[in-house]
Design a protein around this motif. Structure first.
Motif, PDB file in Angstrom:
ATOM      1  N   GLU A 142     -63.527   5.175 -63.570  1.00  0.00           N
ATOM      2  CA  GLU A 142     -62.578   4.147 -63.169  1.00  0.00           C
ATOM      3  C   GLU A 142     -61.468   4.760 -62.315  1.00  0.00           C
ATOM      4  O   GLU A 142     -61.066   4.199 -61.283  1.00  0.00           O
ATOM      5  CB  GLU A 142     -61.974   3.483 -64.404  1.00  0.00           C
ATOM      6  CG  GLU A 142     -60.877   2.469 -64.088  1.00  0.00           C
ATOM      7  CD  GLU A 142     -60.085   2.047 -65.312  1.00  0.00           C
ATOM      8  OE1 GLU A 142     -59.140   1.242 -65.140  1.00  0.00           O
ATOM      9  OE2 GLU A 142     -60.383   2.521 -66.423  1.00  0.00           O
ATOM     10  N   LEU A 143     -60.990   5.922 -62.731  1.00  0.00           N
ATOM     11  CA  LEU A 143     -59.928   6.598 -61.989  1.00  0.00           C
ATOM     12  C   LEU A 143     -60.391   6.977 -60.593  1.00  0.00           C
ATOM     13  O   LEU A 143     -59.685   6.742 -59.603  1.00  0.00           O
ATOM     14  CB  LEU A 143     -59.483   7.843 -62.759  1.00  0.00           C
ATOM     15  CG  LEU A 143     -58.468   8.753 -62.073  1.00  0.00           C
ATOM     16  CD1 LEU A 143     -57.147   8.027 -61.841  1.00  0.00           C
ATOM     17  CD2 LEU A 143     -58.236  10.017 -62.909  1.00  0.00           C
ATOM     18  N   ARG A 144     -61.567   7.571 -60.499  1.00  0.00           N
ATOM     19  CA  ARG A 144     -62.081   7.979 -59.187  1.00  0.00           C
ATOM     20  C   ARG A 144     -62.214   6.775 -58.259  1.00  0.00           C
ATOM     21  O   ARG A 144     -61.798   6.826 -57.093  1.00  0.00           O
ATOM     22  CB  ARG A 144     -63.434   8.674 -59.362  1.00  0.00           C
ATOM     23  CG  ARG A 144     -64.123   9.021 -58.048  1.00  0.00           C
ATOM     24  CD  ARG A 144     -65.388   9.827 -58.298  1.00  0.00           C
ATOM     25  NE  ARG A 144     -66.204   9.900 -57.093  1.00  0.00           N
ATOM     26  CZ  ARG A 144     -67.409   9.353 -56.959  1.00  0.00           C
ATOM     27  NH1 ARG A 144     -67.953   8.685 -57.966  1.00  0.00           N
ATOM     28  NH2 ARG A 144     -68.086   9.470 -55.840  1.00  0.00           N
ATOM     29  N   ALA A 145     -62.779   5.691 -58.752  1.00  0.00           N
ATOM     30  CA  ALA A 145     -62.969   4.502 -57.920  1.00  0.00           C
ATOM     31  C   ALA A 145     -61.638   3.897 -57.503  1.00  0.00           C
ATOM     32  O   ALA A 145     -61.461   3.476 -56.346  1.00  0.00           O
ATOM     33  CB  ALA A 145     -63.803   3.472 -58.681  1.00  0.00           C
ATOM     34  N   SER A 146     -60.679   3.870 -58.419  1.00  0.00           N
ATOM     35  CA  SER A 146     -59.392   3.247 -58.133  1.00  0.00           C
ATOM     36  C   SER A 146     -58.604   4.027 -57.085  1.00  0.00           C
ATOM     37  O   SER A 146     -58.046   3.447 -56.142  1.00  0.00           O
ATOM     38  CB  SER A 146     -58.579   3.138 -59.432  1.00  0.00           C
ATOM     39  OG  SER A 146     -57.343   2.510 -59.205  1.00  0.00           O
ATOM     40  N   VAL A 147     -58.568   5.351 -57.219  1.00  0.00           N
ATOM     41  CA  VAL A 147     -57.825   6.174 -56.265  1.00  0.00           C
ATOM     42  C   VAL A 147     -58.508   6.142 -54.897  1.00  0.00           C
ATOM     43  O   VAL A 147     -57.837   6.020 -53.855  1.00  0.00           O
ATOM     44  CB  VAL A 147     -57.692   7.620 -56.786  1.00  0.00           C
ATOM     45  CG1 VAL A 147     -57.083   8.521 -55.713  1.00  0.00           C
ATOM     46  CG2 VAL A 147     -56.839   7.655 -58.039  1.00  0.00           C
ATOM     47  N   THR A 148     -59.812   6.238 -54.883  1.00  0.00           N
ATOM     48  CA  THR A 148     -60.539   6.189 -53.616  1.00  0.00           C
ATOM     49  C   THR A 148     -60.269   4.879 -52.885  1.00  0.00           C
ATOM     50  O   THR A 148     -60.014   4.862 -51.665  1.00  0.00           O
ATOM     51  CB  THR A 148     -62.049   6.352 -53.855  1.00  0.00           C
ATOM     52  OG1 THR A 148     -62.295   7.623 -54.471  1.00  0.00           O
ATOM     53  CG2 THR A 148     -62.829   6.271 -52.553  1.00  0.00           C
ATOM     54  N   ALA A 149     -60.311   3.768 -53.611  1.00  0.00           N
ATOM     55  CA  ALA A 149     -60.069   2.462 -52.998  1.00  0.00           C
ATOM     56  C   ALA A 149     -58.640   2.343 -52.491  1.00  0.00           C
ATOM     57  O   ALA A 149     -58.393   1.808 -51.394  1.00  0.00           O
ATOM     58  CB  ALA A 149     -60.363   1.353 -54.004  1.00  0.00           C
ATOM     59  N   ALA A 150     -57.677   2.855 -53.258  1.00  0.00           N
ATOM     60  CA  ALA A 150     -56.275   2.755 -52.850  1.00  0.00           C
ATOM     61  C   ALA A 150     -56.028   3.504 -51.542  1.00  0.00           C
ATOM     62  O   ALA A 150     -55.358   2.992 -50.633  1.00  0.00           O
ATOM     63  CB  ALA A 150     -55.369   3.312 -53.958  1.00  0.00           C
ATOM     64  N   ILE A 151     -56.565   4.712 -51.439  1.00  0.00           N
ATOM     65  CA  ILE A 151     -56.386   5.503 -50.217  1.00  0.00           C
ATOM     66  C   ILE A 151     -57.125   4.862 -49.049  1.00  0.00           C
ATOM     67  O   ILE A 151     -56.578   4.719 -47.938  1.00  0.00           O
ATOM     68  CB  ILE A 151     -56.874   6.944 -50.445  1.00  0.00           C
ATOM     69  CG1 ILE A 151     -56.021   7.641 -51.498  1.00  0.00           C
ATOM     70  CG2 ILE A 151     -56.849   7.732 -49.140  1.00  0.00           C
ATOM     71  CD1 ILE A 151     -56.592   8.963 -51.968  1.00  0.00           C
ATOM     72  N   THR A 152     -58.367   4.468 -49.292  1.00  0.00           N
ATOM     73  CA  THR A 152     -59.193   3.890 -48.224  1.00  0.00           C
ATOM     74  C   THR A 152     -58.576   2.605 -47.684  1.00  0.00           C
ATOM     75  O   THR A 152     -58.461   2.413 -46.457  1.00  0.00           O
ATOM     76  CB  THR A 152     -60.611   3.615 -48.737  1.00  0.00           C
ATOM     77  OG1 THR A 152     -61.190   4.840 -49.195  1.00  0.00           O
ATOM     78  CG2 THR A 152     -61.485   3.030 -47.640  1.00  0.00           C
ATOM     79  N   ASP A 153     -58.166   1.715 -48.578  1.00  0.00           N
ATOM     80  CA  ASP A 153     -57.599   0.436 -48.150  1.00  0.00           C
ATOM     81  C   ASP A 153     -56.301   0.621 -47.382  1.00  0.00           C
ATOM     82  O   ASP A 153     -56.074  -0.029 -46.348  1.00  0.00           O
ATOM     83  CB  ASP A 153     -57.361  -0.467 -49.361  1.00  0.00           C
ATOM     84  CG  ASP A 153     -58.652  -0.926 -50.028  1.00  0.00           C
ATOM     85  OD1 ASP A 153     -59.720  -0.734 -49.423  1.00  0.00           O
ATOM     86  OD2 ASP A 153     -58.572  -1.456 -51.155  1.00  0.00           O
ATOM     87  N   THR A 154     -55.446   1.527 -47.850  1.00  0.00           N
ATOM     88  CA  THR A 154     -54.141   1.721 -47.213  1.00  0.00           C
ATOM     89  C   THR A 154     -54.289   2.308 -45.816  1.00  0.00           C
ATOM     90  O   THR A 154     -53.677   1.834 -44.855  1.00  0.00           O
ATOM     91  CB  THR A 154     -53.252   2.618 -48.075  1.00  0.00           C
ATOM     92  OG1 THR A 154     -53.134   2.057 -49.391  1.00  0.00           O
ATOM     93  CG2 THR A 154     -51.857   2.749 -47.459  1.00  0.00           C
ATOM     94  N   LEU A 155     -55.084   3.360 -45.677  1.00  0.00           N
ATOM     95  CA  LEU A 155     -55.232   3.994 -44.369  1.00  0.00           C
ATOM     96  C   LEU A 155     -56.046   3.122 -43.414  1.00  0.00           C
ATOM     97  O   LEU A 155     -55.763   3.092 -42.207  1.00  0.00           O
ATOM     98  CB  LEU A 155     -55.869   5.374 -44.522  1.00  0.00           C
ATOM     99  CG  LEU A 155     -54.950   6.451 -45.125  1.00  0.00           C
ATOM    100  CD1 LEU A 155     -55.705   7.758 -45.335  1.00  0.00           C
ATOM    101  CD2 LEU A 155     -53.722   6.678 -44.258  1.00  0.00           C
TER     102      LEU A 155
END
Length: 536
Positions: free
Chosen positions: A421-434
């Motif tokens: 869950e942590l890996r998916a959440s952090v990856t999505a947060a970075i990907t969506d923002t950039l």
């Protein structure tokens, strides 16, 4: 240093590197950008920025009387205010730190760099600066990547960088107890060389090993790449000495004690906010006679993580164990010299160090577990490639930045049950923002440290420069921090707090614990001059 089945070279036997901001590592080492890495730049334009010698730091503000007192204490030659010395002590080595210097921003430069010779001089320097309301920033290798060397200046008469490089002795080795006392300014690779001469090792090899120092390891709770076998740095510390504006604190009189809370743990990770660590007493191990590194392939990150969990919980645990996700494996970031390729699945690297018979026993037993968990043995090649290139990764950042490509890292830790869950959440947060800023990133992740109850996740982010890469990364980092905290994970596993994680750290520990930390600071540093704004 190796057995018949071990590697023949020791990549940790490297000299201390005096890095020159704004570039990483040995300035004589030129790293060509591999084709696969160059492809990441796409159509980005080259942006080399200004040369450090062309950067002018702001005017000095430290009162002349304070400088005179410092010179009288340590000697005129050990109080330096040149532009070059000030720039080389400006901030750390995060990508935003380097980008700011590349555009000529040296606004965080200290006014003076002071080089004390011993603990007593450090105490006296702190007292002189406290009386004049001058901030003091401890400096060993200067490799912070979380803003740990950029204090708040407001309300202070100036900033002194306290460079501990003259405190560089291996004070003693208690070979019966297997404990060594090292001064805080001793750099990591120099410490290892001194210990190896006597047949011992710390076994602490973070990726900053070429430049970091013993005091920095302690002040940031560093974790080396061999932590599965040797432990984190804070687990090695048997005792320490802290200089504060009010005097000296010495902690650690026995291996274990029930004499109240363990105050060593209060100082470890304090990042200079409570004073300056001047020496540490550390557990050492016999230098290994055999070193073997292997590669394994798993079909997915979930399968690889399950295998690592089995080893962490039930053993046997290798000295080194790490798992790259599908993206990192495909790019082959585990071997920076060979970026790119046709890799599929996920790569696991295992390493074993010690006496030959025990190394072979653990390797055989761990291999049985990995095969049972679905792993495919790849032989020594991938493991040896990672081992020999383990310190090469940071050298890729400069040519990427030169080509207009942002590359940055962040890390966290959580329980096994929350890992995916942590890996998916952090990856999505970075990907969506950039992506929203017009700079879609490549986000890679690996497990770098394992424990019975959980593991650390280490993310690498690569994206083309946008109009303002510093601001764009700040937004992505803020989003990642929020995702980390939303899943209940720690804001950092080994990079420390500095300024970048300060707000998230306060949220993590809560207001009452933060009040307690502020009370400690008010006691040992009543004038607030010790690295102000860092940690708390």
């Amino acid at each position: 240093m190796t057995g018949k089945q071990g590697s023949t070279a020791d990549e940790t036997a490297i000299p201390v590197v005096d890095m020159r901001r704004p570039r990483w590592g040995d300035p004589a080492r030129v790293t060509e950008l591999p084709a696969a890495a160059a492809a990441l730049a796409g159509d980005a334009t080259e942006d080399r920025g200004v040369a450090p010698e062309a950067v002018t730091p702001p005017a000095q503000t430290v009162p002349s009387a304070v400088r005179a007192d410092l010179e009288a204490l340590v000697g005129t030659e050990h109080v330096v205010g040149s532009d070059d010395a000030r720039i080389q002590h400006t901030r750390g080595y995060s990508t935003p730190d380097l980008l700011r210097l590349r555009i000529g921003d040296a606004s965080d430069a200290p006014d003076l760099v002071v080089y004390p010779a011993d603990h007593d001089e450090v105490v006296r320097i702190l007292q002189i600066c406290a009386a004049a309301k001058v901030a003091v920033v401890p400096f060993t290798g200067g490799t912070s990547v979380v803003g740990g060397l950029a204090p708040d200046r407001a309300g202070f008469a100036g900033v002194v960088s306290l460079d501990l490089r003259r405190l560089d002795r291996l004070v003693e080795i208690d070979e019966i107890s297997r404990v060594a006392t090292l001064e805080a300014g001793l750099r990591g690779s120099a410490a290892e060389a001194l210990l190896r001469e006597r047949g011992w090792t710390l076994g602490h090899f973070p990726q900053s090993y070429e430049g970091a120092g013993i005091g920095g390891y302690a002040a940031t709770r560093s974790a080396g790449q061999s932590s599965a076998g040797y432990g984190r740095f804070d687990e090695m510390v048997e005792g320490l000495v802290l200089a504060t504006p009010r005097g000296t604190v010495e902690l650690g009189t026995a291996p274990r004690s029930a004499a109240g809370p363990d105050l060593r743990q209060l100082i470890l990770g304090s990042e200079g906010a409570f004073g300056v660590i001047t020496s540490v007493r550390l557990r050492v191990r016999p230098a290994p006679t055999t070193r073997i590194f292997d590669g394994w392939r798993f079909a997915s990150f979930a399968d690889g993580a399950a295998a690592l969990r089995r080893l962490a919980q039930d053993g046997p645990l290798p000295t080194v164990i790490r798992l790259s996700d599908e993206v990192e494996t495909a790019i082959n970031l585990a071997d920076p010299a060979q970026l790119g390729g046709e890799s599929t699945g996920c790569l696991v690297v295992t390493g074993y160090e010690g006496e030959e018979r025990e190394v072979l026993r653990r390797r055989d037993a761990a291999s049985e577990v990995l095969v049972g968990a679905g792993g495919t043995a790849l032989g020594a090649g991938p493991g040896e490639s990672w081992r020999t290139g383990r310190f090469a990764g940071p050298y890729l950042r400069d040519p990427l930045l030169d080509a207009g490509v942002l590359v940055e890292t962040l890390e966290t830790a959580t329980y096994w049950s929350k890992l995916h869950e942590l890996r998916a959440s952090v990856t999505a947060a970075i990907t969506d923002t950039l992506t929203a800023s017009g700079t879609p990133p490549l986000v890679m992740c690996h497990i770098s440290h394992v424990y019975s109850s959980g593991a650390s996740l280490y993310f690498t982010v690569v994206a083309p420069f946008g109009a303002d890469p510093i601001a764009e990364w700040a937004a992505a980092k803020t989003a990642a921090n929020a995702a980390i905290r939303a899943t209940g994970a720690s804001i950092t596993h080994h990079h420390a707090i500095g300024r970048d994680h300060r707000d998230a750290y306060h949220d993590e520990i809560g207001p009452l614990a933060l009040e307690a930390l502020r009370a400690v600071k008010a006691t040992v540093d009543p004038d607030g001059v010790c690295n102000p704004g860092i940690l708390i």
